[in-house]
Write an enzyme that holds these catalytic residues in place. Structure first.
Site, PDB file in Angstrom:
ATOM      1  N   GLU A  90       0.593  -1.432   0.189  1.00  0.00           N
ATOM      2  CA  GLU A  90       0.316   0.385   0.017  1.00  0.00           C
ATOM      3  C   GLU A  90       1.200   1.050   0.189  1.00  0.00           C
ATOM      4  O   GLU A  90       2.107   1.430   0.696  1.00  0.00           O
ATOM      5  CB  GLU A  90      -1.142  -0.183   0.536  1.00  0.00           C
ATOM      6  CG  GLU A  90      -1.988  -1.101   0.553  1.00  0.00           C
ATOM      7  CD  GLU A  90      -3.190  -0.724   2.282  1.00  0.00           C
ATOM      8  OE1 GLU A  90      -4.137  -1.451   2.047  1.00  0.00           O
ATOM      9  OE2 GLU A  90      -2.681  -0.895   2.976  1.00  0.00           O
ATOM     10  N   CYS A 110       7.222  -6.265   8.421  1.00  0.00           N
ATOM     11  CA  CYS A 110       8.078  -5.272   8.991  1.00  0.00           C
ATOM     12  C   CYS A 110       8.673  -6.108   9.703  1.00  0.00           C
ATOM     13  O   CYS A 110       7.522  -6.437  10.244  1.00  0.00           O
ATOM     14  CB  CYS A 110       7.269  -4.003   9.432  1.00  0.00           C
ATOM     15  SG  CYS A 110       8.481  -2.821  10.050  1.00  0.00           S
ATOM     16  N   GLU A 158      10.151  -0.866   7.649  1.00  0.00           N
ATOM     17  CA  GLU A 158      11.201   0.220   8.476  1.00  0.00           C
ATOM     18  C   GLU A 158      12.022   0.129   7.509  1.00  0.00           C
ATOM     19  O   GLU A 158      13.417  -0.304   6.667  1.00  0.00           O
ATOM     20  CB  GLU A 158      11.966  -0.586   9.828  1.00  0.00           C
ATOM     21  CG  GLU A 158      13.314   0.089  11.003  1.00  0.00           C
ATOM     22  CD  GLU A 158      13.026   1.437  11.060  1.00  0.00           C
ATOM     23  OE1 GLU A 158      12.498   0.912  11.429  1.00  0.00           O
ATOM     24  OE2 GLU A 158      13.351   2.320  10.234  1.00  0.00           O
ATOM     25  N   SER A 189      11.240   8.121   8.228  1.00  0.00           N
ATOM     26  CA  SER A 189      11.053   7.822   9.646  1.00  0.00           C
ATOM     27  C   SER A 189      11.452   6.624   9.837  1.00  0.00           C
ATOM     28  O   SER A 189      11.565   5.308   9.930  1.00  0.00           O
ATOM     29  CB  SER A 189       9.309   7.589  10.232  1.00  0.00           C
ATOM     30  OG  SER A 189       8.568   7.930  10.744  1.00  0.00           O
ATOM     31  N   LEU A 213       9.227   7.527  18.900  1.00  0.00           N
ATOM     32  CA  LEU A 213       9.838   8.066  20.617  1.00  0.00           C
ATOM     33  C   LEU A 213       8.411   7.406  20.736  1.00  0.00           C
ATOM     34  O   LEU A 213       8.260   6.584  22.151  1.00  0.00           O
ATOM     35  CB  LEU A 213      10.200   9.549  20.615  1.00  0.00           C
ATOM     36  CG  LEU A 213      10.377   9.369  21.601  1.00  0.00           C
ATOM     37  CD1 LEU A 213      11.894   8.535  22.239  1.00  0.00           C
ATOM     38  CD2 LEU A 213      11.312  10.632  22.741  1.00  0.00           C
ATOM     39  N   HIS A 214       7.273   7.962  21.212  1.00  0.00           N
ATOM     40  CA  HIS A 214       5.772   7.785  21.443  1.00  0.00           C
ATOM     41  C   HIS A 214       6.674   6.857  23.531  1.00  0.00           C
ATOM     42  O   HIS A 214       5.123   6.729  23.489  1.00  0.00           O
ATOM     43  CB  HIS A 214       5.724   6.087  21.040  1.00  0.00           C
ATOM     44  CG  HIS A 214       6.044   5.831  19.301  1.00  0.00           C
ATOM     45  ND1 HIS A 214       5.129   7.602  19.183  1.00  0.00           N
ATOM     46  CD2 HIS A 214       6.005   5.558  18.940  1.00  0.00           C
ATOM     47  CE1 HIS A 214       4.764   6.598  17.433  1.00  0.00           C
ATOM     48  NE2 HIS A 214       5.728   6.141  17.198  1.00  0.00           N
ATOM     49  N   ASN A 288      -3.445   5.504  16.400  1.00  0.00           N
ATOM     50  CA  ASN A 288      -5.305   5.068  15.176  1.00  0.00           C
ATOM     51  C   ASN A 288      -5.225   3.821  15.888  1.00  0.00           C
ATOM     52  O   ASN A 288      -4.097   2.487  15.767  1.00  0.00           O
ATOM     53  CB  ASN A 288      -4.345   4.851  13.932  1.00  0.00           C
ATOM     54  CG  ASN A 288      -4.594   6.374  13.411  1.00  0.00           C
ATOM     55  OD1 ASN A 288      -5.755   7.192  13.315  1.00  0.00           O
ATOM     56  ND2 ASN A 288      -3.388   6.781  13.099  1.00  0.00           N
TER      57      ASN A 288
HETATM   58  N1  SAH Z   1       8.980   1.895  10.639  1.00  0.00           N
HETATM   59  C1  SAH Z   1       8.868   3.566  10.912  1.00  0.00           C
HETATM   60  C2  SAH Z   1       7.988   3.855   9.712  1.00  0.00           C
HETATM   61  C3  SAH Z   1       7.026   3.481   9.415  1.00  0.00           C
HETATM   62  S1  SAH Z   1       5.621   4.029  10.263  1.00  0.00           S
HETATM   63  C4  SAH Z   1       8.556   3.935  12.159  1.00  0.00           C
HETATM   64  O1  SAH Z   1       8.414   3.150  13.055  1.00  0.00           O
HETATM   65  O2  SAH Z   1       8.931   4.928  11.962  1.00  0.00           O
HETATM   66  C5  SAH Z   1       5.071   5.716  10.701  1.00  0.00           C
HETATM   67  C6  SAH Z   1       4.773   6.766  11.620  1.00  0.00           C
HETATM   68  O3  SAH Z   1       3.245   5.874  12.133  1.00  0.00           O
HETATM   69  C7  SAH Z   1       5.578   5.821  13.150  1.00  0.00           C
HETATM   70  O4  SAH Z   1       6.163   6.562  13.980  1.00  0.00           O
HETATM   71  C8  SAH Z   1       4.679   5.022  13.727  1.00  0.00           C
HETATM   72  O5  SAH Z   1       5.106   4.850  14.929  1.00  0.00           O
HETATM   73  C9  SAH Z   1       3.740   5.390  13.801  1.00  0.00           C
HETATM   74  N2  SAH Z   1       2.500   4.979  14.333  1.00  0.00           N
HETATM   75  C10 SAH Z   1       2.225   3.292  13.226  1.00  0.00           C
HETATM   76  N3  SAH Z   1       0.652   2.942  13.864  1.00  0.00           N
HETATM   77  C11 SAH Z   1       0.376   3.698  14.319  1.00  0.00           C
HETATM   78  C12 SAH Z   1      -0.694   3.765  14.400  1.00  0.00           C
HETATM   79  N4  SAH Z   1      -1.296   2.564  15.568  1.00  0.00           N
HETATM   80  N5  SAH Z   1      -1.143   5.110  15.293  1.00  0.00           N
HETATM   81  C13 SAH Z   1      -1.001   6.171  15.145  1.00  0.00           C
HETATM   82  N6  SAH Z   1       0.577   6.372  14.647  1.00  0.00           N
HETATM   83  C14 SAH Z   1       1.225   4.581  14.292  1.00  0.00           C
END
Ligand code: SAH
Length: 340
Positions: A90, A110, A158, A189, A213-214, A288
């Site tokens: 996608e 991934c 990733e 990212s 980071l999260h 999300n």
């Molecule tokens: N693998 C990379 C890029 C892909 S995701 C990474 O981890 O950065 C792009 C962004 O969306 C990342 O910050 C990821 O953590 C975030 N993401 C993934 N799932 C998510 C969700 N359910 N809700 C909000 N953000 C999400």
């Protein structure tokens, strides 16, 4: 067969020389591929019929087929592409005030295993080649008949786990004779592959680096993102500080807010401390919902409080608009599909 979009200009020159042709032919082919954006060798009308035949015998031009296209009420489009090897991936097109942005995938599946992300739910298959990364952009541009101004590597996969192909693709996307999209308009990212952050600092590319980071403690971050066990926060933050020192560039930190998980004022305080003194920006993402995911989106009230706390304490923070969530095209909602 070899994908002609896997080569940069110098490599394509070498290929042509090995076919007994003059190197300038490569420039002509590059022009047809990335400026004219043709889909067939036969459309390359300043190339002799004989050479076109040779090209057809040796290379594919790799046109992804659109299997499905969904459009969100906010104008976001999600494409499911048949990538011609039995897999489908996608790609998302987003419309912002300042132009059109494509969110590209970098891998089929991934390996990172982030607990809140749908891209990770199914087995990893393989890295995308640089030509397959670029083809996502070309296929969308051909579909809408318009140019794309921005690229984000935030689709499936990733990007730093497919480092070489992603860097190779970026250089073709960025090249004046390629797609000619400025590096400042490209973001990558990563979930935090520390050694690759150091490599990236040495690339001398003006792309924006985003770090997922999260969370602000190892305990919490490891529960959300297993990669934290390999590269814990201390190492990650050091790599980020070193990156900023080396490149003098701002880092964008992504922070997905989940109710009762990482969204209270204590978390905001810890985040201010963690990012103290860094040139950075925080992108808050209302998390999300994904199938079987246990994280729930924070309330709007909490999201705004969180943002305001950061802004009041010297950290620039914005809330990412939730584009495309009605068609499962928002962050973390993309999946690969198996066609076989
Ligand atoms: N693998 C990379 C890029 C892909 S995701 C990474 O981890 O950065 C792009 C962004 O969306 C990342 O910050 C990821 O953590 C975030 N993401 C993934 N799932 C998510 C969700 N359910 N809700 C909000 N953000 C999400």
């Amino acid at each position: 067969m070899k994908n002609i979009k896997d080569y940069n200009l110098d490599e394509l020159k070498q290929e042509l020389v090995s076919l007994g042709e003059k190197p300038y032919r490569a420039e002509q082919i590059f022009n047809w591929l990335y400026i004219e954006k043709v889909k067939e060798f036969d459309e390359m009308t300043n190339i002799s019929l004989e050479l076109r035949e040779k090209l057809k015998q040796n290379y594919t031009i790799c046109n992804f087929e659109i299997l499905r296209k969904q459009e969100s009420s906010d104008g976001t489009k999600k494409y499911l592409f048949d990538i011609l090897d039995g897999n489908a991936i996608e790609t998302v097109l987003m419309q912002y005030h300042h132009g059109k942005t494509i969110c590209v995938s970098s891998q089929i599946g991934c390996k990172m295993g982030c607990k809140f992300c749908a891209s990770t739910g199914i087995a990893f298959v393989r890295n995308l080649t640089s030509g397959e990364i670029i083809e996502q952009i070309l296929a969308v541009e051909q579909d809408i008949g318009e140019h794309i101004s921005n690229i984000v590597f935030m689709g499936i996969g990733e990007p730093f786990d497919n480092y070489d192909n992603v860097m190779h693709a970026i250089r073709i996307i960025n090249h004046q004779k390629g797609l000619n999209i400025g590096a400042r308009h490209i973001s990558i990212s990563t979930s935090g592959l520390v050694p690759r952050i150091y490599d990236f600092a040495n690339e001398e590319l003006q792309c924006t680096l985003s770090i997922s980071l999260h969370a602000t403690t190892d305990e919490k971050r490891s529960k959300m993102m297993p990669v934290n066990n390999l590269y814990p926060l201390k190492e990650l933050m050091q790599a980020c500080r070193d990156y900023i020192a080396k490149t003098n560039k701002r880092i964008s930190f992504e922070y997905a807010l989940a109710k009762d998980n990482n969204d209270n004022l204590e978390d905001a305080k810890a985040l201010v401390q963690l990012l103290h003194g860094m040139i950075c920006h925080v992108n808050l993402i209302p998390i999300n919902k994904i199938e079987n995911g246990k994280f729930i989106k924070s309330s709007n009230e909490n999201i705004i409080k969180f943002r305001d706390y950061l802004n009041d304490h010297g950290i620039v923070a914005t809330i990412r608009r939730e584009l495309g969530s009605d068609i499962d095209a928002a962050c973390g909602q993309l999946r690969r599909k198996n066609l076989k």
